[in-house]
Design a protein around this motif. Sequence first.
Motif, short mmCIF file in Angstrom:
data_model
loop_
_atom_site.label_atom_id
_atom_site.label_comp_id
_atom_site.label_asym_id
_atom_site.label_seq_id
_atom_site.Cartn_x
_atom_site.Cartn_y
_atom_site.Cartn_z
N LEU A 139 10.45 -9.55 0.48
CA LEU A 139 9.12 -9.31 0.58
C LEU A 139 8.08 -9.77 -0.39
O LEU A 139 6.93 -9.83 -0.14
CB LEU A 139 9.19 -7.65 0.39
N GLU A 140 8.79 -10.28 -1.63
CA GLU A 140 7.72 -10.50 -2.74
C GLU A 140 6.94 -11.85 -2.16
O GLU A 140 5.73 -11.91 -2.88
CB GLU A 140 8.64 -11.04 -3.83
N GLY A 141 7.33 -12.65 -1.54
CA GLY A 141 6.50 -13.81 -1.45
C GLY A 141 5.37 -13.67 -0.63
O GLY A 141 4.29 -14.13 -1.10
N GLU A 142 5.22 -12.99 0.67
CA GLU A 142 4.10 -12.80 1.36
C GLU A 142 3.47 -11.17 1.24
O GLU A 142 2.23 -11.12 1.66
CB GLU A 142 4.37 -12.85 2.77
N THR A 143 4.27 -10.28 0.41
CA THR A 143 3.67 -9.07 0.54
C THR A 143 3.55 -8.54 -0.92
O THR A 143 4.06 -8.99 -1.75
CB THR A 143 4.41 -8.12 1.51
N THR A 144 3.22 -7.03 -0.89
CA THR A 144 3.16 -6.49 -2.13
C THR A 144 4.42 -5.64 -2.51
O THR A 144 4.67 -4.89 -3.50
CB THR A 144 1.94 -5.34 -2.08
N GLY A 145 5.46 -5.88 -1.52
CA GLY A 145 6.72 -5.12 -1.48
C GLY A 145 7.83 -6.11 -2.30
O GLY A 145 7.36 -6.94 -3.03
N HIS A 146 8.99 -5.43 -2.46
CA HIS A 146 10.11 -6.06 -3.20
C HIS A 146 11.24 -5.72 -2.62
O HIS A 146 11.36 -4.84 -1.76
CB HIS A 146 10.18 -5.34 -4.81
N GLY A 147 12.16 -6.90 -2.71
CA GLY A 147 13.40 -6.65 -2.03
C GLY A 147 13.54 -7.42 -0.60
O GLY A 147 12.64 -7.65 -0.02
N PRO A 148 15.08 -7.53 -0.25
CA PRO A 148 15.09 -8.09 0.93
C PRO A 148 14.74 -7.09 2.09
O PRO A 148 14.91 -5.85 2.05
CB PRO A 148 16.78 -7.92 1.12
N ILE A 149 14.02 -7.73 3.24
CA ILE A 149 13.56 -7.04 4.26
C ILE A 149 14.69 -6.33 5.17
O ILE A 149 14.50 -5.14 5.75
CB ILE A 149 12.65 -8.04 5.30
N ALA A 150 15.62 -6.93 5.21
CA ALA A 150 16.79 -6.44 5.93
C ALA A 150 17.40 -5.10 5.42
O ALA A 150 18.05 -4.28 6.17
CB ALA A 150 17.83 -7.47 5.85
N GLU A 151 16.87 -4.71 4.48
CA GLU A 151 17.34 -3.52 3.64
C GLU A 151 16.12 -2.32 3.79
O GLU A 151 16.70 -1.43 3.36
CB GLU A 151 17.58 -3.58 2.31
N LYS A 152 15.08 -2.66 4.40
CA LYS A 152 13.94 -1.77 4.50
C LYS A 152 13.92 -1.18 6.05
O LYS A 152 13.98 -1.98 6.85
CB LYS A 152 12.57 -2.36 4.12
N SER A 153 13.91 0.16 6.09
CA SER A 153 13.47 0.65 7.22
C SER A 153 12.06 0.80 7.56
O SER A 153 11.20 0.72 6.70
CB SER A 153 14.27 2.05 7.31
N ILE A 154 11.43 1.13 8.55
CA ILE A 154 10.14 1.18 8.88
C ILE A 154 9.31 2.18 7.99
O ILE A 154 8.33 1.85 7.52
CB ILE A 154 9.84 1.69 10.42
N GLY A 155 10.06 3.36 7.62
CA GLY A 155 9.34 4.13 6.55
C GLY A 155 9.32 3.62 5.18
O GLY A 155 8.29 4.16 4.35
N ASP A 156 10.16 2.59 4.88
CA ASP A 156 9.95 2.00 3.52
C ASP A 156 8.92 1.10 3.33
O ASP A 156 8.33 0.71 2.38
CB ASP A 156 11.31 1.27 3.26
N ILE A 157 8.32 0.45 4.45
CA ILE A 157 7.44 -0.71 4.55
C ILE A 157 5.82 -0.05 5.01
O ILE A 157 5.09 -0.83 5.01
CB ILE A 157 7.79 -1.76 5.32
N GLY A 158 5.62 1.31 4.98
CA GLY A 158 4.46 1.61 5.74
C GLY A 158 3.27 1.38 4.78
O GLY A 158 2.11 1.08 4.99
N ASP A 159 3.48 1.56 3.26
CA ASP A 159 2.32 1.22 2.33
C ASP A 159 2.36 -0.22 1.90
O ASP A 159 1.42 -0.48 1.04
CB ASP A 159 2.70 2.11 1.36
N ILE A 160 3.18 -1.03 2.40
CA ILE A 160 3.22 -2.40 1.78
C ILE A 160 2.30 -3.17 2.51
O ILE A 160 2.09 -2.91 3.87
CB ILE A 160 4.75 -3.21 1.99
#
Length: 287
Positions: free
Chosen positions: A70-91
Amino acid sequence: MTGLLDAQGLEISHLGHRTRLKWHRLRKRFADPLFSAEVMAEGFAAGASMELDLRVRADGGFVVLHDEELEGETTGHGPIAEKSIGDIGDIRMKEGDRPLILSEDLAAMLQSAHPAALLQFDMKDDYGAIGARGIEHLAAHFRDIAASVIVSAGSLDLIVAVKEKIPNLMRGIDPTNKLGDIGQASGWKAVETELRADLRGPTEPDTIYLHWQLILDAAKGGLDMIALCQDQGKRVDAWTFTLKDPEAGFSEEEWRNFQALMALKPDQITTDEAPATERAWSRRMAV
């Protein structure tokens, strides 16, 4: 005769052949933000051909991003494959502070797309990461709007799985790197043999994605890759030809290459500058 559709960045018609201009990573212009929902909506309304990248989420759905982390293109952190829909709502996207586009969003937006619109899902994960659950997600959300979607991937196992689960969804493969290596090692005849095998292979592709320089190099070596594919009923997308100076138009080198590419009659050319390419072509052809 050359005709243009209002310089919308949709296609170029030349010598009786129609070549669509595909908007790379949802960019109509290079200045557009990466993966813009607004540009995508404009493309859906105009009947454009567009491409985006998909990464699988932990819950089997997808998010429109290119990078694995997530770091490269977004404000999030970590592998996308480890994130569910609820984990990325605020990213948010770093560029423009925009929300991420989810596969569920794509399905909703496609419902009202122009019949000519085509959206390429370039799958950045392999079948091992996506698995049956990811394929089921695609089937659940896109089976009924299959005419507007084409799925492409480097993973041939993934494309075969898509074919088996969603046979009405169009499919594409990109053997560019493999064919380039074969050409360097063994010559263009070996490339032809391998490409013919890909066309007859289990993926049963609708479209073959090939780098434009590989296409031109092969043509100089006596192999017309586009004609070979089209003779087998396949479309060819030549990627990614982007003008270095969209306001000035083609440099002399770009013009020589683009003319040579158009003479081979690709079905589609991927570009980050679709309207500028149309305008530049029109200006050159009017001379």
